[in-house]
Design a protein around this motif. Structure first.
Motif, PDB file in Angstrom:
ATOM      1  N   ASP A 282       0.860  -1.181   0.000  1.00 47.96           N
ATOM      2  CA  ASP A 282       0.000   0.000   0.000  1.00 47.96           C
ATOM      3  C   ASP A 282       0.900   1.236   0.000  1.00 47.96           C
ATOM      4  O   ASP A 282       2.120   1.133  -0.077  1.00 47.96           O
ATOM      5  CB  ASP A 282      -0.937   0.004   1.218  1.00 47.96           C
ATOM      6  CG  ASP A 282      -0.184  -0.112   2.542  1.00 47.96           C
ATOM      7  OD1 ASP A 282       1.060   0.037   2.546  1.00 47.96           O
ATOM      8  OD2 ASP A 282      -0.827  -0.352   3.578  1.00 47.96           O
ATOM      9  N   ASP A 283       0.277   2.411   0.052  1.00 54.66           N
ATOM     10  CA  ASP A 283       1.071   3.636  -0.009  1.00 54.66           C
ATOM     11  C   ASP A 283       2.116   3.691   1.100  1.00 54.66           C
ATOM     12  O   ASP A 283       3.270   4.031   0.855  1.00 54.66           O
ATOM     13  CB  ASP A 283       0.152   4.869   0.093  1.00 54.66           C
ATOM     14  CG  ASP A 283      -0.351   5.325  -1.268  1.00 54.66           C
ATOM     15  OD1 ASP A 283       0.007   4.683  -2.274  1.00 54.66           O
ATOM     16  OD2 ASP A 283      -1.095   6.319  -1.334  1.00 54.66           O
ATOM     17  N   TYR A 284       1.715   3.357   2.314  1.00 55.19           N
ATOM     18  CA  TYR A 284       2.662   3.436   3.421  1.00 55.19           C
ATOM     19  C   TYR A 284       3.808   2.459   3.223  1.00 55.19           C
ATOM     20  O   TYR A 284       4.982   2.803   3.452  1.00 55.19           O
ATOM     21  CB  TYR A 284       1.963   3.145   4.750  1.00 55.19           C
ATOM     22  CG  TYR A 284       2.873   3.309   5.945  1.00 55.19           C
ATOM     23  CD1 TYR A 284       3.243   4.565   6.410  1.00 55.19           C
ATOM     24  CD2 TYR A 284       3.371   2.187   6.621  1.00 55.19           C
ATOM     25  CE1 TYR A 284       4.087   4.714   7.504  1.00 55.19           C
ATOM     26  CE2 TYR A 284       4.221   2.332   7.721  1.00 55.19           C
ATOM     27  CZ  TYR A 284       4.562   3.592   8.155  1.00 55.19           C
ATOM     28  OH  TYR A 284       5.403   3.727   9.233  1.00 55.19           O
ATOM     29  N   GLY A 285       3.498   1.243   2.783  1.00 53.62           N
ATOM     30  CA  GLY A 285       4.547   0.253   2.543  1.00 53.62           C
ATOM     31  C   GLY A 285       5.533   0.725   1.490  1.00 53.62           C
ATOM     32  O   GLY A 285       6.753   0.586   1.644  1.00 53.62           O
ATOM     33  N   ARG A 286       5.016   1.317   0.396  1.00 57.10           N
ATOM     34  CA  ARG A 286       5.917   1.796  -0.665  1.00 57.10           C
ATOM     35  C   ARG A 286       6.734   2.998  -0.188  1.00 57.10           C
ATOM     36  O   ARG A 286       7.902   3.145  -0.551  1.00 57.10           O
ATOM     37  CB  ARG A 286       5.094   2.145  -1.903  1.00 57.10           C
ATOM     38  CG  ARG A 286       4.578   0.910  -2.659  1.00 57.10           C
ATOM     39  CD  ARG A 286       3.854   1.296  -3.940  1.00 57.10           C
ATOM     40  NE  ARG A 286       2.509   1.780  -3.661  1.00 57.10           N
ATOM     41  CZ  ARG A 286       1.420   1.013  -3.599  1.00 57.10           C
ATOM     42  NH1 ARG A 286       1.545  -0.295  -3.781  1.00 57.10           N
ATOM     43  NH2 ARG A 286       0.230   1.526  -3.364  1.00 57.10           N
ATOM     44  N   ILE A 287       6.116   3.852   0.617  1.00 57.38           N
ATOM     45  CA  ILE A 287       6.838   5.018   1.137  1.00 57.38           C
ATOM     46  C   ILE A 287       8.006   4.574   2.011  1.00 57.38           C
ATOM     47  O   ILE A 287       9.125   5.076   1.881  1.00 57.38           O
ATOM     48  CB  ILE A 287       5.882   5.935   1.928  1.00 57.38           C
ATOM     49  CG1 ILE A 287       4.952   6.679   0.963  1.00 57.38           C
ATOM     50  CG2 ILE A 287       6.664   6.938   2.768  1.00 57.38           C
ATOM     51  CD1 ILE A 287       3.850   7.455   1.654  1.00 57.38           C
ATOM     52  N   VAL A 288       7.772   3.643   2.924  1.00 57.69           N
ATOM     53  CA  VAL A 288       8.834   3.203   3.825  1.00 57.69           C
ATOM     54  C   VAL A 288       9.956   2.527   3.034  1.00 57.69           C
ATOM     55  O   VAL A 288      11.148   2.733   3.325  1.00 57.69           O
ATOM     56  CB  VAL A 288       8.281   2.256   4.904  1.00 57.69           C
ATOM     57  CG1 VAL A 288       9.417   1.708   5.776  1.00 57.69           C
ATOM     58  CG2 VAL A 288       7.278   2.990   5.784  1.00 57.69           C
ATOM     59  N   LYS A 289       9.605   1.747   2.033  1.00 57.68           N
ATOM     60  CA  LYS A 289      10.649   1.137   1.207  1.00 57.68           C
ATOM     61  C   LYS A 289      11.461   2.203   0.468  1.00 57.68           C
ATOM     62  O   LYS A 289      12.681   2.084   0.318  1.00 57.68           O
ATOM     63  CB  LYS A 289      10.025   0.152   0.220  1.00 57.68           C
ATOM     64  CG  LYS A 289       9.515  -1.123   0.890  1.00 57.68           C
ATOM     65  CD  LYS A 289       8.883  -2.082  -0.108  1.00 57.68           C
ATOM     66  CE  LYS A 289       8.410  -3.360   0.603  1.00 57.68           C
ATOM     67  NZ  LYS A 289       7.771  -4.321  -0.327  1.00 57.68           N
TER      68      LYS A 289
END
Length: 429
Positions: free
Chosen positions: A222-229
């Motif tokens: 999701d957006d948060y997962g992609r942001i943290v990566k």
């Protein structure tokens, strides 16, 4: 018009248009009177100032003005006259001071701060002044004293920690300095002279390979997962990635140019994006202003990128703990991952690039968009090289390291205690 002792009875017996002047008793005050024009009787004071006779209205009969209270006020006002002061000017000043409450001044200050501060900084200032300092809101700003500030700073430190107390104190001091420059009648900044909470130590947390892999595999698609990566792969700041705009990205060159309006040092920052980073940009958001979080919003709201950081981080930590419990051996004590923050990812990237990947310090500084050491001096003015090729090589090496760590997750024990590593000296991340 009569000269009588002003008592509750004589005041209540006044007829419309009648005035009584205080007399015929030891406590009588010359010039103190009460008159009724139509409705409620009103206490007044007659005095001479500057060679002219003046009248001053003390207030209507009734709470708080009884004959005794009004007589005391008349004595106080005559004392001001004897000192050459104007009671009318004193009342006007008192009215202004009372009208300028802490809450009102804070709201006016925030209007100015919003135009000058970065959005995240402004939201923190707003939270401190309108939330943390709420107990002081009803007080006139001129009556907030050092004791109010010191007592409440202590309460904040006890309830919310020294970091919050120190930052709330700084926000309050800035507001008072602004208010004084605006001409508000404040004797001095009441924050000055109060004890400053112990300054928090700079964080030195550097994630182990096991922890880095654990976080990566615990992220959702999701957006948060992609942001943290992306935070891991680019080593940039949280709000820079969360507020990423499509207009900042040159997809043909794999180059992300963060404008100075969105960087901490206000310098434009061209950053190469690796293949791994490019694959994390969601194609579904193409055409929107922001890469992340620019979805449906309330009418009139401006697009602002990703929000919901705290909630998403909390959910991630819960998933990481649940996974540790699932993979634990029966009877084994399970502990959550030691406290970590998103900014630790930036520090981890810089540390590994320096210690294990052999990236030169000035290239790491270029990746982090730091201006320190030789880059801040005269050489930094004339050396305009962006080190794009070197930065791309460094970030590619870092992405390969992350990939190796993540693909080897089953061989890494996330509960083992790796030797503690610290960020290399000179990197204030």
């Amino acid at each position: 018009m009569a000269n009588l002792s002003i008592t509750v009875r004589t005041v209540q017996s006044l007829s419309p248009g009648e005035t009584i002047w205080d007399a015929d008793h030891r406590e009588a005050v010359r010039g103190f009177g009460v008159r009724r024009q139509r409705g409620t009787p009103v206490y007044v004071l007659k005095f001479r100032a500057g060679g002219r006779q003046r009248f001053f209205t003390i207030g209507p009969h009734g709470s708080p003005w009884t004959p005794e209270q009004a007589r005391k006020e008349a004595k106080r006002l005559l004392g001001l006259v004897a000192q050459g002061k104007d009671p009318a000017a004193e009342r006007e000043l008192l009215t202004l001071q009372t009208a300028d409450t802490f809450r009102k001044v804070a709201e006016e200050y925030l209007k100015t701060a919003k135009q000058k501060q970065r959005p995240r900084t402004y939201s923190e200032i707003e939270r401190y002044l309108l939330g943390v300092w709420k107990p002081l809101h009803p007080l006139p700003i001129s009556q907030v004293n050092r004791r109010h500030v010191a007592t409440h700073v202590g309460d904040i430190a006890s309830n919310n920690g020294a970091v919050t107390a120190a930052r709330a104190r700084s926000a309050l001091s800035a507001m008072f300095n602004w208010a004084i420059r605006e001409g508000l009648e404040i004797p001095a900044n009441p924050v000055l002279g109060t004890n400053r909470p112990a300054a928090p130590r700079s964080r030195e947390r550097v994630l182990t390979d096991a922890e880095l892999a654990e976080i990566w595999t615990g992220l959702e698609d999701d957006d948060y997962g992609r942001i943290v990566k992306l935070l891991i792969l680019t080593a940039q700041r949280r709000d820079e990635v969360g507020g990423m705009r499509w207009a900042e990205i040159d997809c043909s060159r794999h180059l992300w140019t963060i404008p100075g309006s969105r960087t901490k040092n206000h310098r434009e920052h061209p950053l190469p994006l690796t293949e791994a980073a490019m694959t994390l940009l969601p194609a579904l958001s193409i055409g929107r202003e922001h890469v992340f979080g620019d979805g449906p919003r309330r009418r009139g709201d401006q697009p602002r990128g990703f929000s919901g950081w705290s909630k998403s981080k909390g959910a991630l930590d819960q998933r990481l703990l649940a996974k540790r419990k699932d993979e634990a051996v029966a009877g084994e004590a399970i502990a959550p991952m030691p406290e970590w923050w998103l900014h630790d990812l930036r520090r981890t990237a810089a540390t590994v690039m320096a210690d294990r990947l052999g990236v030169l310090p000035h290239i790491i500084e270029a990746v982090l968009n730091h201006v320190s050491g030789h880059r801040a001096g005269v050489a930094g003015v004339y050396n305009l090289a962006r080190y794009e090729a070197e930065m791309r090589a460094a970030l590619t090496a870092w992405a390969s390291h992350v990939d190796r760590v993540v693909r080897g997750i089953e061989a890494v024990d996330p509960t083992r205690e790796d030797p503690v590593r610290e960020a290399p000296p000179g990197f204030d991340l």
